[in-house]
Design a protein around this motif. Structure first.
Motif, PDB file in Angstrom:
ATOM      1  N   GLU A 136      44.590  -5.746-115.268  1.00  0.00           N
ATOM      2  CA  GLU A 136      44.715  -5.466-113.844  1.00  0.00           C
ATOM      3  C   GLU A 136      45.734  -6.397-113.226  1.00  0.00           C
ATOM      4  O   GLU A 136      46.003  -7.475-113.732  1.00  0.00           O
ATOM      5  CB  GLU A 136      43.358  -5.602-113.159  1.00  0.00           C
TER       6      GLU A 136
ATOM      7  N   GLN B 117      41.814  -0.200-109.047  1.00  0.00           N
ATOM      8  CA  GLN B 117      42.385  -1.516-109.338  1.00  0.00           C
ATOM      9  C   GLN B 117      43.742  -1.307-109.997  1.00  0.00           C
ATOM     10  O   GLN B 117      43.803  -0.845-111.141  1.00  0.00           O
ATOM     11  CB  GLN B 117      41.471  -2.312-110.274  1.00  0.00           C
TER      12      GLN B 117
ATOM     13  N   ASP C 249      43.519   2.741-114.149  1.00  0.00           N
ATOM     14  CA  ASP C 249      42.551   1.650-114.278  1.00  0.00           C
ATOM     15  C   ASP C 249      41.364   1.999-115.175  1.00  0.00           C
ATOM     16  O   ASP C 249      40.491   1.164-115.400  1.00  0.00           O
ATOM     17  CB  ASP C 249      42.076   1.163-112.910  1.00  0.00           C
TER      18      ASP C 249
END
Length: 86
Positions: free
Chosen positions: A85, A8, A68
């Motif tokens: 994110e 992500q 991430d």
């Protein structure tokens, strides 16, 4: 922490702050989403197979941390950044 998890991407502003930390070789306090806390020197950012990593120096050892997997990072010059994110 499985490397097979879908990556992500992080927010662009957070990435820019990490890039600045690398350019200045800042000593960061990283808090990972696992709860682990590291005090490390930021060295570089790399991308491999659409996954971005922060290259860190931890007491002479070079390690890679998926962006991430970072919950937050801090340094007096940039403050505390809670990673979000994209």
């Amino acid at each position: 922490m499985s490397l097979n998890d879908a990556y992500q991407p992080i927010n662009c502003d957070d990435y820019d702050n990490l890039e600045l930390a690398c350019q200045q070789n800042l000593l960061l306090t990283l808090e990972l989403k696992s709860g682990e806390v590291l005090k490390v020197k930021a060295s570089d950012l790399v991308s491999r197979k659409n996954v971005e990593y922060l290259i860190i120096d931890d007491a002479g050892s070079t390690l890679e941390v998926r962006l991430d997997k970072i919950a937050s990072f801090s340094h007096p010059q940039i403050g505390t950044v809670v990673v979000s994110e994209e």
